[in-house]
Scaffold this active site. Structure first.
Site, PDB file in Angstrom:
ATOM      1  N   SER A   1     -25.334  25.479   8.597  1.00  0.00           N
ATOM      2  CA  SER A   1     -25.757  24.222   8.030  1.00  0.00           C
ATOM      3  C   SER A   1     -24.557  23.527   7.378  1.00  0.00           C
ATOM      4  O   SER A   1     -23.543  23.317   8.037  1.00  0.00           O
ATOM      5  CB  SER A   1     -26.918  24.467   7.061  1.00  0.00           C
ATOM      6  OG  SER A   1     -27.544  23.277   6.686  1.00  0.00           O
TER       7      SER A   1
ATOM      8  N   HIS B   1     -27.410  22.703  12.699  1.00  0.00           N
ATOM      9  CA  HIS B   1     -28.771  22.217  12.933  1.00  0.00           C
ATOM     10  C   HIS B   1     -28.928  20.857  12.265  1.00  0.00           C
ATOM     11  O   HIS B   1     -28.028  20.378  11.584  1.00  0.00           O
ATOM     12  CB  HIS B   1     -29.827  23.207  12.446  1.00  0.00           C
ATOM     13  CG  HIS B   1     -29.832  23.450  10.959  1.00  0.00           C
ATOM     14  ND1 HIS B   1     -30.703  24.310  10.353  1.00  0.00           N
ATOM     15  CD2 HIS B   1     -29.076  22.951   9.941  1.00  0.00           C
ATOM     16  CE1 HIS B   1     -30.497  24.340   9.052  1.00  0.00           C
ATOM     17  NE2 HIS B   1     -29.520  23.519   8.780  1.00  0.00           N
TER      18      HIS B   1
END
Length: 193
Positions: A98, A123
Site C-alpha cells: 500500500s 492496490h
C-alpha cells in the site's frame, strides 16, 4: 512488548549509550517498521529534515517494512522526500504494501532496492463512508480522485502504462522482489551491502 535495543560506543570521552534507532540515524538510516500513521509520519519527516540540515549532499537511507496505512500520513513523508535536497535511497526489507510500496518506489531513481525475500503489494486506496448521502458522495469522489492520482504516480515512477497500473491495483497485487524489479518499483534486488 516493545523492546528497543541499546548500543554502547567507545568515544574519547568514555562510553556513550544510544537506542538503536538513534545510532542508525547517525549513519543516515531511517526505519519505517510499522503501519504508517500520523505519529510515524511526524517522526520520519523530522528525521528527514534533520538529516538534510546535517548534510544536504549525502544520501539518506529509508528502510521499509510496512503494511501501509494512512494516505495523508504517507503523503507527508513522500512530499518531504521530494522536498529535501539529499537523494533518499529506499530499501524494502520484508514487506512494503500500500503506501509502504509508494514510499519504496518514490526513492531516488536508480536507488530503490529490495532484499531477495521481500514482498511488495500495490492496490487501490481503501476507505469508508457513513452519514448523509451527500457526505458519502463527497467521500466517494475524494477516494476516486486519490485512486487516479496514486495510479498516475505509480505509472510515472515505474514506467508502466497507467492502464496496466489501474488494472493491477483493482485488487491487492503482490510481487516478489524480482517481480517488483521487472515492474519498475525497485531498481535492483540486493543480496550484499
Amino acid at each position: 512488548m516493545n523492546t528497543i535495543p541499546y548500543v554502547v560506543e567507545q568515544t574519547k570521552l568514555g562510553e556513550r549509550s544510544y537506542d538503536i534507532y538513534s545510532r542508525l540515524l547517525k549513519d543516515r538510516i531511517i526505519i519505517i517498521g510499522s503501519e504508517i500513521n500520523d505519529q510515524v509520519a511526524s517522526s520520519v519527516v523530522a528525521q528527514l529534515l534533520f538529516l538534510e540540515a546535517e548534510d544536504a549532499e549525502k544520501d539518506i537511507y529509508l528502510y521499509i517494512n510496512s503494511p501501509g496505512g494512512s494516505t495523508t500520513a504517507g503523503f507527508a513523508i513522500l512530499d518531504t522526500m521530494n522536498l529535501i535536497k539529499p537523494d533518499v535511497q529506499t530499501l524494502c526489507m520484508g514487506f512494503a504494501a500500500s503506501f509502504g510500496a509508494l514510499l519504496l518506489l518514490s526513492g531516488a531513481k536508480g536507488k530503490r532496492f529490495a532484499l531477495p525475500n521481500s514482498e511488495i503489494m500495490i492496490h487501490q486506496p481503501l476507505g469508508g463512508a457513513q452519514g448523509q448521502a451527500t457526505e458519502i458522495e463527497i467521500t466517494a469522489k475524494r477516494i476516486l480522485k486519490l485512486k487516479h492520482d496514486i495510479n498516475k504516480m505509480i505509472a510515472e515512477k515505474t514506467g508502466q502504462p497507467i492502464e496496466r497500473v489501474a488494472h493491477d491495483t483493482e485488487r491487492d497485487y503482490f510481487m516478489t522482489a524480482e517481480e517488483a524489479k521487472a515492474y519498475g518499483i525497485v531498481d535492483d534486488v540486493v543480496t550484499k551491502k
